[in-house]
Design a protein around this motif. Structure first.
Motif, PDB file in Angstrom:
ATOM      1  N   LEU A  54      53.244 -17.128  44.307  1.00  0.00           N
ATOM      2  CA  LEU A  54      52.904 -16.986  42.894  1.00  0.00           C
ATOM      3  C   LEU A  54      53.350 -18.226  42.148  1.00  0.00           C
ATOM      4  CD1 LEU A  54      52.340 -15.481  40.156  1.00  0.00           C
ATOM      5  CD2 LEU A  54      54.606 -14.495  40.400  1.00  0.00           C
ATOM      6  N   ILE A  55      52.479 -18.707  41.281  1.00  0.00           N
ATOM      7  CA  ILE A  55      52.806 -19.789  40.358  1.00  0.00           C
ATOM      8  C   ILE A  55      52.694 -19.200  38.965  1.00  0.00           C
ATOM      9  CG2 ILE A  55      52.155 -22.074  39.517  1.00  0.00           C
ATOM     10  CD1 ILE A  55      50.735 -22.464  42.277  1.00  0.00           C
ATOM     11  N   THR A  56      53.760 -19.333  38.168  1.00  0.00           N
ATOM     12  CA  THR A  56      53.735 -18.770  36.825  1.00  0.00           C
ATOM     13  C   THR A  56      54.266 -19.758  35.797  1.00  0.00           C
ATOM     14  OG1 THR A  56      54.469 -16.950  35.391  1.00  0.00           O
ATOM     15  CG2 THR A  56      56.010 -17.662  37.091  1.00  0.00           C
ATOM     16  N   SER A  78      60.531 -11.059  48.915  1.00  0.00           N
ATOM     17  CA  SER A  78      60.249 -12.232  49.747  1.00  0.00           C
ATOM     18  C   SER A  78      59.119 -13.100  49.194  1.00  0.00           C
ATOM     19  CB  SER A  78      59.903 -11.788  51.170  1.00  0.00           C
ATOM     20  OG  SER A  78      58.713 -11.026  51.160  1.00  0.00           O
ATOM     21  N   LEU A  79      58.540 -12.721  48.061  1.00  0.00           N
ATOM     22  CA  LEU A  79      57.435 -13.489  47.487  1.00  0.00           C
ATOM     23  C   LEU A  79      57.954 -14.789  46.865  1.00  0.00           C
ATOM     24  CD1 LEU A  79      54.437 -13.717  46.658  1.00  0.00           C
ATOM     25  CD2 LEU A  79      55.026 -12.489  44.562  1.00  0.00           C
ATOM     26  N   PRO A  80      57.504 -15.941  47.359  1.00  0.00           N
ATOM     27  CA  PRO A  80      57.906 -17.209  46.754  1.00  0.00           C
ATOM     28  C   PRO A  80      57.259 -17.362  45.370  1.00  0.00           C
ATOM     29  CG  PRO A  80      56.998 -17.536  48.959  1.00  0.00           C
ATOM     30  CD  PRO A  80      56.691 -16.128  48.552  1.00  0.00           C
ATOM     31  N   VAL A  81      58.080 -17.727  44.380  1.00  0.00           N
ATOM     32  CA  VAL A  81      57.596 -17.903  43.012  1.00  0.00           C
ATOM     33  C   VAL A  81      57.953 -19.304  42.533  1.00  0.00           C
ATOM     34  CG1 VAL A  81      57.698 -17.080  40.627  1.00  0.00           C
ATOM     35  CG2 VAL A  81      57.912 -15.445  42.522  1.00  0.00           C
ATOM     36  N   ILE A  82      56.968 -19.995  42.012  1.00  0.00           N
ATOM     37  CA  ILE A  82      57.151 -21.322  41.438  1.00  0.00           C
ATOM     38  C   ILE A  82      56.916 -21.193  39.940  1.00  0.00           C
ATOM     39  CG2 ILE A  82      56.285 -23.691  41.378  1.00  0.00           C
ATOM     40  CD1 ILE A  82      55.220 -22.986  44.302  1.00  0.00           C
TER      41      ILE A  82
END
Length: 129
Positions: A54-56, A78-82
């Motif tokens: 996810l990019i936010t 475990s969801l990678p977030v940028i």
């Protein structure tokens, strides 16, 4: 039923330049991009599907980014977030990382550091560090 959409990148940002950049990166890697303009839509979709990452935007109109990150940590730890934020805003960067973001990238985003994250996607769509 929940499914993994490892070939999909979620984007939560109202900035058309960011949307175009992320879409271009996705297209070049044969990934899909699902664009959201509000956090509640994105959260509802997380109940159905799990993206590659996810990019936010740091500034989301309907929710504080720290609240969004807390919600994501509960649902998908475990969801990678940028997080994409304003230039030279160290306090926002620290706050985002402490809340669970993998990275904080300053706007304007051209693609440099984002490319690094796209390069960490394995062929099956899982994110590897």
């Amino acid at each position: 039923m929940r499914t993994a959409k490892r070939n999909t990148v979620y984007l939560l940002d109202e900035d058309t330049a960011v949307r175009d950049t992320v879409n271009s990166l996705c297209t070049s890697r044969q990934l899909k991009m699902q664009h959201f303009t509000c956090a509640q839509q994105l959260i509802a979709q997380l109940d159905e599907n799990q993206p590659a990452f996810l990019i936010t935007a740091y500034q989301v109109s309907d929710m504080l980014v720290t609240d969004l990150l807390a919600e994501i940590q509960q649902r998908e730890p475990s969801l990678p977030v940028i997080v994409l934020g304003e230039h030279s805003n160290v306090s926002s960067a620290v706050e985002s990382i402490r809340a669970g973001a993998l990275d904080y990238i300053e706007k304007p985003v051209y693609s440099g550091r984002l490319v690094e994250h796209f390069n960490m996607l394995a062929t099956d769509g899982t994110y590897t560090e």
